[in-house]
Design a protein around this motif. Structure first.
Motif, short mmCIF file in Angstrom:
data_model
loop_
_atom_site.label_atom_id
_atom_site.label_comp_id
_atom_site.label_asym_id
_atom_site.label_seq_id
_atom_site.Cartn_x
_atom_site.Cartn_y
_atom_site.Cartn_z
N SER A 26 40.27 62.19 28.03
CA SER A 26 39.19 61.63 27.22
C SER A 26 38.36 62.74 26.56
O SER A 26 37.64 62.48 25.60
N ASN A 27 38.47 63.96 27.04
CA ASN A 27 37.83 65.09 26.38
C ASN A 27 38.52 65.48 25.08
O ASN A 27 37.94 66.20 24.26
N ASP A 28 39.77 65.03 24.90
CA ASP A 28 40.59 65.50 23.79
C ASP A 28 41.02 64.41 22.81
O ASP A 28 41.60 64.73 21.77
N ILE A 29 40.80 63.13 23.12
CA ILE A 29 41.22 62.07 22.21
C ILE A 29 40.46 62.20 20.88
O ILE A 29 39.33 62.67 20.83
N GLN A 73 29.19 65.36 23.53
CA GLN A 73 30.08 65.61 24.67
C GLN A 73 30.02 67.06 25.10
O GLN A 73 30.00 67.97 24.27
N PHE A 74 29.97 67.27 26.42
CA PHE A 74 30.27 68.60 26.95
C PHE A 74 31.16 68.44 28.16
O PHE A 74 31.13 67.43 28.86
N VAL A 117 31.85 72.02 23.91
CA VAL A 117 30.94 71.06 23.27
C VAL A 117 31.61 70.44 22.05
O VAL A 117 32.26 71.14 21.26
N ARG A 118 31.45 69.10 21.91
CA ARG A 118 32.02 68.40 20.77
C ARG A 118 31.09 67.26 20.35
O ARG A 118 30.46 66.62 21.18
N PHE A 119 31.03 67.01 19.05
CA PHE A 119 30.32 65.86 18.49
C PHE A 119 31.34 65.00 17.74
O PHE A 119 32.17 65.52 16.99
N MET A 120 31.27 63.66 17.95
CA MET A 120 32.21 62.73 17.33
C MET A 120 31.43 61.66 16.58
O MET A 120 30.49 61.07 17.12
N LEU A 121 31.83 61.40 15.36
CA LEU A 121 31.21 60.36 14.54
C LEU A 121 32.31 59.38 14.15
O LEU A 121 33.28 59.75 13.48
N ASP A 122 32.18 58.10 14.57
CA ASP A 122 33.18 57.07 14.30
C ASP A 122 32.59 55.94 13.46
O ASP A 122 31.45 55.53 13.69
N TYR A 123 33.40 55.45 12.53
CA TYR A 123 33.08 54.22 11.79
C TYR A 123 34.20 53.23 12.05
O TYR A 123 35.39 53.56 11.93
N TYR A 145 49.82 65.45 23.77
CA TYR A 145 49.18 66.55 23.05
C TYR A 145 47.74 66.71 23.53
O TYR A 145 47.03 65.74 23.80
N GLY A 146 47.33 67.97 23.63
CA GLY A 146 45.98 68.29 24.08
C GLY A 146 44.99 68.27 22.94
O GLY A 146 45.25 67.76 21.85
N GLY A 147 43.82 68.87 23.19
CA GLY A 147 42.74 68.85 22.21
C GLY A 147 42.73 70.07 21.32
O GLY A 147 43.68 70.86 21.28
#
Length: 543
Positions: free
Chosen positions: A244-247, A540-541, A505-511, A445-447
């Motif tokens: 779930s860190n890489d999806i 996310q971290f 650290v990651r930021f995700m923006l979904d529509y 596949y990884g992130g």
């Protein structure tokens, strides 16, 4: 210079005396006095020379004495230091070279890790936090649609912390607890007498996500093998095999989540094995209930069931691979062998449902409801994926078969099996050029690991990724019959923008844009469907 001053003084004195005598005496007596003064002056010069020579000799002698004393002190200090070292060494009996420190502390990808010097035993702290905020524009088709509203807000989707490690190289372990709303359901209350008692199973639970041990000492057929048991995340579907860190999206496609929840997925008790090499993967597990389930089929409040039993199997492989490209193919199967049974109500049911690929509001829009008299279930799927440089594509499709042969004296009895299906296709492109690497241990596949992590001082901007997905699942079967199921058909289009700030650290923006086609029941065509648009942001971290 001193000599010059004395001479000048003497000459001045002689001049003064000579002038005085010149006024009182004759010229001859003046000459005699001048001669006398010259003689005295010569004696003074000789005395001055002697004093200067003596002073220089004394200065040289003093400097020599100081140098000799300093050298003697250094020699004495060196001698004492050598004696001290010799005594210390004599006090420590060594039978060879000194041993290294007992532990080594490292921080791989900022994960605190302690190992023995030979790295045969390790323990590491691991954690992840996924915090989501977002909102819905939800539009029910009619007043009969349930629900009539979806609530915007926030959700701590995951908040996990735990330890992982190994003993003697070959024994691996993990113990991870989730404090977040991973199941994101509705908590309920039981009753002890007249007093309400809160309980969590089936609701907004947190609990043990991983608690397993794995043995990796066997390496048959030139590959690697893991024999494991406990509570774990079963790497059954390809989407679930990706952390779930890489999806690429905040949530996995609904069809995969529904399939996993039957007898696999997170928080699942299981025992089994997987074998893999750089090309091929094969795994099979026997599974039980998830953590938090009520382990009593006779419990009334909260309602309990007997423990379920199932199995999963998956074969997959990276059939083509090169420096910057690869192709993956696979197939999997899942069996619910013994469904859970409630001995109080004498029911044996199974419910298939999911939220609209977002967890801000935990309400499900598609659901079969509790299917009665379930005697077993089977799910079969195929998977494919490929990469080409920064481009990645992936898709899966699943077929469900639900057997209804159990005789619980609850209608309907002796009805035919139900069949459902669904799938998804998704693609992502990394604008900054990074690519997803293949993980043979999970056949997925990884992130993304940014080549230039974001830094105000260093000038890096991390990695940027765009992604899109089409997802559909159909939970309708045998409509217009009394034994049919009208669970609804859901279709969701998702666009995503992901910023990988660094390796942690990651930021995700979904529509999301979705439609749900649903009727009131299998025998009623009344429209209870809906449409929705949603926007959500994940912070996310993980380490």
């Amino acid at each position: 210079m001193r000599r010059t001053r004395i001479a000048a003084t003497a000459i001045g004195l002689a001049g003064a005396l000579a002038a005085s005598q010149a006024q009182a005496q004759s010229a001859s007596s003046s000459e005699q006095e001048i001669a006398l003064l010259k003689q005295q002056l010569k004696l003074l010069e000789q005395k001055l020379d002697k004093l200067q020579s003596q002073t220089a000799a004394n200065t040289a002698a003093t400097a020599k004495a100081k140098a000799e004393a300093k050298a003697e002190a250094k020699a004495e200090a060196r001698s004492e230091a050598k004696a001290a070292v010799a005594n210390a060494n004599a006090a420590i009996p060594l039978k060879g070279p000194a041993h290294p420190s007992g532990v080594v502390v490292t921080m791989p990808n900022n994960r605190p890790t302690i190992c023995t010097a030979d790295e045969a035993n390790c323990v590491a702290i691991t954690s992840r936090v996924h915090w989501d905020v977002g909102g819905y524009d939800y539009r029910p088709n009619t007043a009969a649609t349930v629900p009539q509203k979806l609530d915007s807000g926030e959700n701590v989707r995951r908040a996990r912390i735990g330890v992982t490690g190994k003993f003697l190289n070959d024994w691996n372990f993990a113990l991870i607890y989730d404090f977040g709303g991973s199941s994101d359901g509705f908590g309920g209350t039981g009753a002890a007498g007249a007093t309400p008692v809160g309980f969590l199973p089936g609701g907004g639970t947190s609990g043990i996500e991983n608690a397993y041990i794995s043995y990796t000492g066997l390496k048959p057929f030139g590959g690697k093998m893991a024999i494991e048991a406990g509570v774990m995340d079963i790497a059954w579907t390809m989407d679930e095999s990706t952390s779930s860190n890489d999806i690429a999206f905040m949530e996995r496609a609904s069809v995969g989540v529904i399939a996993q929840n039957i007898a696999a997925g997170d928080f699942r008790s299981a025992a089994g094995a997987r074998w893999y090499n750089d090309v091929f993967y094969a795994g099979a597990y026997v599974t039980g209930p998830t953590t938090g389930a009520i382990h009593s089929a006779s419990s009334v409040s909260p309602p309990g069931t007997s423990e379920q039993y199932g199995a999963t199997a998956r074969v997959a492989g990276q059939v083509v691979s090169g420096n910057d490209y690869s192709v993956h193919l696979g197939a999997d199967a899942e069996w619910l062998i013994q469904p859970p049974r409630n001995l109080v109500a004498n029911t044996q049911t199974l419910t298939l449902s999911d939220r609209p690929e977002l967890r801000i509001d935990p309400t499900t829009l598609i659901s079969t409801g509790a299917i009665a008299n379930v005697s077993g279930a089977q799910v079969y799927g195929v998977e494919a994926a490929a990469t080409y440089g920064p481009l990645w594509v992936q898709g899966e499709y699943y077929w469900f078969n639900i057997d209804r042969g159990a005789n619980t004296a609850v209608a309907p009895i002796g009805t035919s099996s139900l069949k459902f299906q669904g799938g998804y296709a998704q693609a992502a492109y990394v604008l900054t050029g990074e690519s997803r690497k293949y993980n043979p241990g999970n056949a997925a596949y990884g992130g993304i690991k940014p080549n230039d992590p974001f830094s105000i001082n260093g000038g890096g901007w991390g990695a940027w990724e765009i992604a899109g997905r089409y997802s559909t699942v159909d939970l309708n079967d045998q409509l217009a019959t009394a034994a049919g199921i009208a669970g609804g058909r859901q279709t969701v289009y998702t666009l995503a923008l992901n910023w990988y700030v660094n390796g942690n650290v990651r930021f995700m923006l979904d529509y999301l844009h979705g439609t749900v086609s649903k009727q009131a029941s299998a025998v009623s065509a009344a429209d209870t469907g809906s449409k929705f648009d949603a926007v959500a942001l994940r912070t996310q971290f993980a380490f």
